[in-house]
Design an enzyme around this catalytic site. Structure first.
Site, PDB file in Angstrom:
ATOM      1  CG  ASP A   9      -1.639   1.247   1.521  1.00  0.00           C
ATOM      2  OD1 ASP A   9      -1.639   2.124   0.643  1.00  0.00           O
ATOM      3  OD2 ASP A   9      -2.229   1.364   2.614  1.00  0.00           O
ATOM      4  CE  LYS A  70      -1.827   6.868  -3.396  1.00  0.00           C
ATOM      5  NZ  LYS A  70      -2.226   5.886  -2.378  1.00  0.00           N
ATOM      6  CD  GLU A 147      -5.163   3.511  -2.394  1.00  0.00           C
ATOM      7  OE1 GLU A 147      -6.037   4.298  -2.004  1.00  0.00           O
ATOM      8  OE2 GLU A 147      -4.013   3.880  -2.695  1.00  0.00           O
ATOM      9  CG  ASP A 172      -8.928   4.984   2.196  1.00  0.00           C
ATOM     10  OD1 ASP A 172      -8.426   5.479   3.219  1.00  0.00           O
ATOM     11  OD2 ASP A 172      -8.253   4.366   1.340  1.00  0.00           O
TER      12      ASP A 172
END
Ligand code: AMP
Length: 584
Positions: A9, A70, A147, A172
């Protein structure tokens, strides 16, 4: 070459790596920690720092440190670090290389293949950049996995070909990003039906709100803006994050920063501030409400209603904030799943996918949970009437164990010097309808509030063997009592839990309404209870007499609830005598 495949992850705030071992996905620690901060830096000698050391350096040398890379993946933008420019792929590769080294040390062999997760909304260039980052780090990226799909895989969905299709909403909320995805799993086929969210919302914003509050207060008191002082601001920010994390299990937290800066005369200034959970929740409530709008957006885009969802999963470290759980539960009218560590769920799911790629046998993840809620009996005074036998859960059913939760309570009557602590296990809002695990008295209380009431903190600590430690502490810290009791415990797969939950929802649907049925109290008794409440609320009542009165009041309520008229009459006579004594 190793046949093993890593599940990674690669997160905005933290990265996590897992692998299948003995049929179970397991987290591989990096530098001794389960989460590797996704931060890269160069120290003053030009040596590379990745993870915690880089994170610690960020406060003092942001020009030599890169965070949240990211967000730049696939954008064509570059990041500056100590005067040199790097592509996002290169910075991400530093993180992946660190992960690869940690995995090699843990497994005793170099692993060169990986499954890496990305948000469901990542476009092709963003996915391609992630593959390139892996390649730069010497990893063969076997699969880029969404994800939310990874989270669903960790929960055991989408692995059983014979089962019904499932619609899953994955909420999330991490450190710097928030995504909602609705996916449909039909055997091994997964469709992402809708995604929504905010690429710039997460735990960092919550830390900032709290740090800003403290900085504003400091500026008001000392005319110094801590935001202008890099080091002080970094310390304040870190303390705010620690307090935020504490507030997920405690009713209040203390921020203590010695010598944060010096005043004009060079004298040290400190910050000491207590913050209650409610105050913190107020600070971030607009941000949390915004996440509900994203849920609605995703449902609208998917042309679904909340009741079309079979499962709701909470992932990301910030979903540990209790208000998130309550808001999502209320908004979607179903209990979300959070049994799997929300920081690790995506990596564990990535490991499941990696295990499938490697052809390994994978068992369902088993989690230790408490199958029933654990809480206390409480009472309130409403319109002069004592309402007792109310159940307040501290630990929700299906919480993963070990778990620790504290809440603050206060006495009902001024001068009350004892509390009867009754601990129950169950789901009924009427305490006595649940299973009594134990009870004890907490006495010799001394009021610690201006209105004559006493605040106490009740702490529930449940260990992996189902041993529940209940500790009551008076807020002034004068007295503490602990009792141990045995609660139920279960080892289940999340899918078993989901099925039991559906069953429980049906069983309790009727029972919960009972709460609305108020017990009818005879007007004479009611008048007497009101008289008692008035006397107890008046200043200067003898503490011992007040305690006797409250005890009899509680006994009367219990007798009324049991329909035991004889006991009601007897106790009312007792109360009349006590009230006379008090009124004299
Ligand atoms: P993630 O990106 O999923 O690793 O989540 C990281 C974020 O979760 C950070 O902002 C943490 O401060 C936050 N976090 C971790 N644990 C807790 C907790 N117990 N309560 C509130 N926030 C938490």
């Amino acid at each position: 070459m190793s046949t093993k495949v890593l599940g990674i992850d690669l997160g905005t705030t933290n990265s996590v790596v897992a692998i299948i071992e003995d049929g179970q996905p397991r987290i591989i620690p990096v530098g001794g920690e389960r989460l590797l901060p996704s931060v890269v830096g160069l120290d003053s000698n030009g040596s590379l720092l990745v993870g915690r050391h880089a994170y610690n350096q960020w406060g003092i040398a942001p020009e030599r440190t890169v965070r949240s890379i990211k967000r730049l993946m696939g954008s064509g933008k570059r990041a500056e670090m100590a005067g040199t420019s790097y592509t996002p792929q290169e910075i991400s590769a530093f993180i992946l290389r660190r992960i690869r080294e940690a995995a090699a040390a843990y497994l005793g062999e170099d692993v060169q293949r990986a499954v890496i997760t990305v948000p469901a909304y990542f476009n092709e260039p963003q996915r391609q950049a992630t593959i390139e980052a892996g390649e730069i780090a010497g990893l063969q990226v076997e699969r880029i996995l969404n994800e939310p799909t990874a989270a669903a895989l960790a929960y055991g969905y989408g692995r059983d070909n014979g089962s019904e299709p499932l619609r899953v909403l994955v909420y999330d909320l991490g450190g710097g990003t928030f995504d909602v995805s609705i996916i449909e799993l039909d055997g091994e086929i997964v469709d992402v039906i809708a995604t929504a969210g905010n690429n710039h919302l997460g735990g960092d914003d919550f830390d900032q709100r709290l740090a800003d509050l403290l900085a504003d207060e400091f500026e008001r008191d000392h005319k110094i803006d801590l935001r202008q002082n890099h080091q002080a601001w970094a310390r304040l920010w870190r303390a705010a994050e620690e307090a935020k994390i504490e507030l997920s299990s405690l009713p209040y937290a203390t921020i203590n920063l010695e010598y944060i800066v010096a005043d004009k005369k060079g004298r040290p200034l400190h910050i000491q501030r207590e913050i209650e959970r409610q105050e913190f929740e107020g600070l971030i409530s607009d941000l949390l409400d915004g996440t509900l709008d994203a849920i609605d957006q995703a449902l609208t885009d998917a042309k679904l209603g909340a009741d079309d969802l079979d499962r709701v999963l909470l992932v990301g470290g910030s979903t540990r904030i209790p208000a998130v759980w309550s808001l999502v539960t209320e908004h979607l009218d179903q209990e979300p799943h959070a049994e799997i560590d929300p920081d690790a769920a995506v990596a564990l799911g990535a490991a499941v996918q990696a295990g499938i790629v490697a052809g390994e046998k994978i068992d369902a993840i088993l989690v230790d949970v408490t199958p029933f809620s654990l809480g206390l009996e409480t009472a309130t005074i409403s319109r002069g009437r004592l309402k007792d036998d109310h159940f307040v859960p501290l630990i929700r059913r299906n919480s993963a164990v070990p778990v620790q939760k504290s809440e603050m309570f206060n006495t009902i009557f001024p001068g009350q010097h004892a509390i009867h602590v009754k601990v129950y296990q169950g789901e009924n809002s009427i305490a006595s309808e649940n299973v009594l695990l134990g009870d004890f008295m907490f006495d010799e209380l001394k009021p610690n509030r201006g209105d004559g009431l006493t605040e106490v903190t009740v702490n529930f600590q449940l260990d992996i063997n189902g041993i529940l430690n209940v500790t009551v502490i008076d807020r002034a810290g004068r007295k503490q009592i602990s009792e141990q009791m045995k609660a139920s415990r279960q080892r289940l797969s999340p899918e078993d839990i989901a099925q039991s939950q559906a069953k429980l929802a049906l069983t309790y649907a009727g029972a919960e309404d009972e709460d609305e049925d108020e017990v009818v109290v005879d007007p004479g008794v009611h008048a007497l209870l009101e008289r008692a409440a008035k006397i107890l609320a008046a200043p200067g009542v003898d503490a011992e007499l007040a305690a006797d009165i409250s005890e009899v009041v509680i006994a009367i309520r219990e007798a009324v609830q049991d329909g035991d008229d004889e006991a009601v009459e007897e106790r009312c006579d007792e109360l009349i005598d006590l009230l006379f004594e008090a009124e004299e």
